[in-house]
Scaffold this motif. Structure first.
Motif, short mmCIF file in Angstrom:
data_model
loop_
_atom_site.label_atom_id
_atom_site.label_comp_id
_atom_site.label_asym_id
_atom_site.label_seq_id
_atom_site.Cartn_x
_atom_site.Cartn_y
_atom_site.Cartn_z
N LYS A 59 0.85 -1.18 0.00
CA LYS A 59 0.00 0.00 0.00
C LYS A 59 0.89 1.24 0.00
N PRO A 60 0.33 2.40 -0.36
CA PRO A 60 1.14 3.62 -0.35
C PRO A 60 1.63 3.94 1.06
N LYS A 61 2.80 4.56 1.13
CA LYS A 61 3.36 4.98 2.41
C LYS A 61 3.41 6.49 2.46
N VAL A 62 3.00 7.07 3.57
CA VAL A 62 2.98 8.51 3.76
C VAL A 62 4.41 9.00 3.95
N THR A 63 4.76 10.13 3.32
CA THR A 63 6.07 10.75 3.49
C THR A 63 5.92 11.97 4.40
N ASP A 64 7.01 12.65 4.67
CA ASP A 64 6.99 13.87 5.49
C ASP A 64 6.68 15.11 4.66
N THR A 65 6.53 14.98 3.35
CA THR A 65 6.30 16.11 2.47
C THR A 65 4.85 16.57 2.54
N VAL A 66 4.64 17.82 3.00
CA VAL A 66 3.29 18.39 3.10
C VAL A 66 2.96 19.05 1.76
N LEU A 67 1.87 18.61 1.12
CA LEU A 67 1.44 19.17 -0.16
C LEU A 67 0.51 20.36 0.03
N ALA A 68 -0.32 20.32 1.07
CA ALA A 68 -1.26 21.41 1.35
C ALA A 68 -1.70 21.33 2.80
N SER A 69 -2.11 22.48 3.33
CA SER A 69 -2.59 22.54 4.70
C SER A 69 -3.76 23.51 4.78
N VAL A 70 -4.86 23.05 5.37
CA VAL A 70 -6.07 23.86 5.52
C VAL A 70 -6.62 23.61 6.92
N PRO A 71 -7.04 24.64 7.64
CA PRO A 71 -7.63 24.39 8.97
C PRO A 71 -8.90 23.56 8.85
N ARG A 72 -9.10 22.66 9.79
CA ARG A 72 -10.29 21.81 9.77
C ARG A 72 -11.56 22.65 9.82
N SER A 73 -11.50 23.81 10.47
CA SER A 73 -12.68 24.69 10.56
C SER A 73 -13.11 25.20 9.19
N ALA A 74 -12.24 25.12 8.18
CA ALA A 74 -12.58 25.58 6.83
C ALA A 74 -13.31 24.50 6.02
N VAL A 75 -13.42 23.28 6.54
CA VAL A 75 -14.10 22.20 5.84
C VAL A 75 -15.60 22.32 6.04
N LEU A 76 -16.34 22.45 4.94
CA LEU A 76 -17.81 22.51 5.00
C LEU A 76 -18.44 21.13 4.95
N SER A 77 -17.93 20.30 4.05
CA SER A 77 -18.50 18.96 3.91
C SER A 77 -17.46 18.02 3.33
N SER A 78 -17.75 16.75 3.49
CA SER A 78 -16.89 15.71 2.95
C SER A 78 -17.78 14.52 2.63
N SER A 79 -17.52 13.88 1.50
CA SER A 79 -18.33 12.73 1.12
C SER A 79 -17.51 11.73 0.32
N VAL A 80 -17.96 10.49 0.34
CA VAL A 80 -17.34 9.44 -0.46
C VAL A 80 -18.42 8.90 -1.37
N GLU A 81 -18.15 8.92 -2.67
CA GLU A 81 -19.08 8.40 -3.66
C GLU A 81 -18.45 7.18 -4.29
N ARG A 82 -19.23 6.14 -4.48
CA ARG A 82 -18.69 4.93 -5.08
C ARG A 82 -19.29 4.72 -6.46
N LYS A 83 -18.41 4.61 -7.42
CA LYS A 83 -18.81 4.21 -8.77
C LYS A 83 -18.08 2.90 -9.01
N ILE A 84 -17.18 2.84 -9.96
CA ILE A 84 -16.34 1.64 -10.12
C ILE A 84 -15.34 1.60 -8.97
N ASN A 85 -14.66 2.70 -8.77
CA ASN A 85 -13.83 2.89 -7.59
C ASN A 85 -14.54 3.91 -6.72
N GLY A 86 -13.83 4.68 -5.98
CA GLY A 86 -14.47 5.68 -5.13
C GLY A 86 -13.92 7.06 -5.40
#
Length: 74
Positions: free
Chosen positions: A11-38
């Motif tokens: 499986k993929p391994k997480v590195t120490d390289t940060v690609l982006a950072s956003v405060p959790r308070s800025a998240v309005l919604s999150s969803s997972v949709e499944r088609k063939i994959n997700g």
């Protein structure tokens, strides 16, 4: 925070390289949709969104991340 990954043996391994950072308070919604994959989609207060393709075997983890990002109202 969104971290870069590298290919691991099974499986993929997480590195120490940060690609982006956003405060959790800025998240309005999150969803997972499944088609063939997700698709994990995270919507932010500024109108932007991030979308991630999720292989079928990682959908459970994506759902857990999605529910952790935006807690259910009491």
């Amino acid at each position: 925070m969104l971290f870069a990954t590298k290919q691991g043996a099974f499986k993929p391994k997480v590195t120490d390289t940060v690609l982006a950072s956003v405060p959790r308070s800025a998240v309005l919604s999150s969803s997972v949709e499944r088609k063939i994959n997700g698709m994990l989609e995270v919507q932010f207060a500024d109108g932007t969104s991030w979308q991630f393709d999720i292989p079928r075997q990682w959908l459970k983890g994506a759902r857990e991340v999605s529910s952790a990002l935006v807690p259910s109202p009491l």
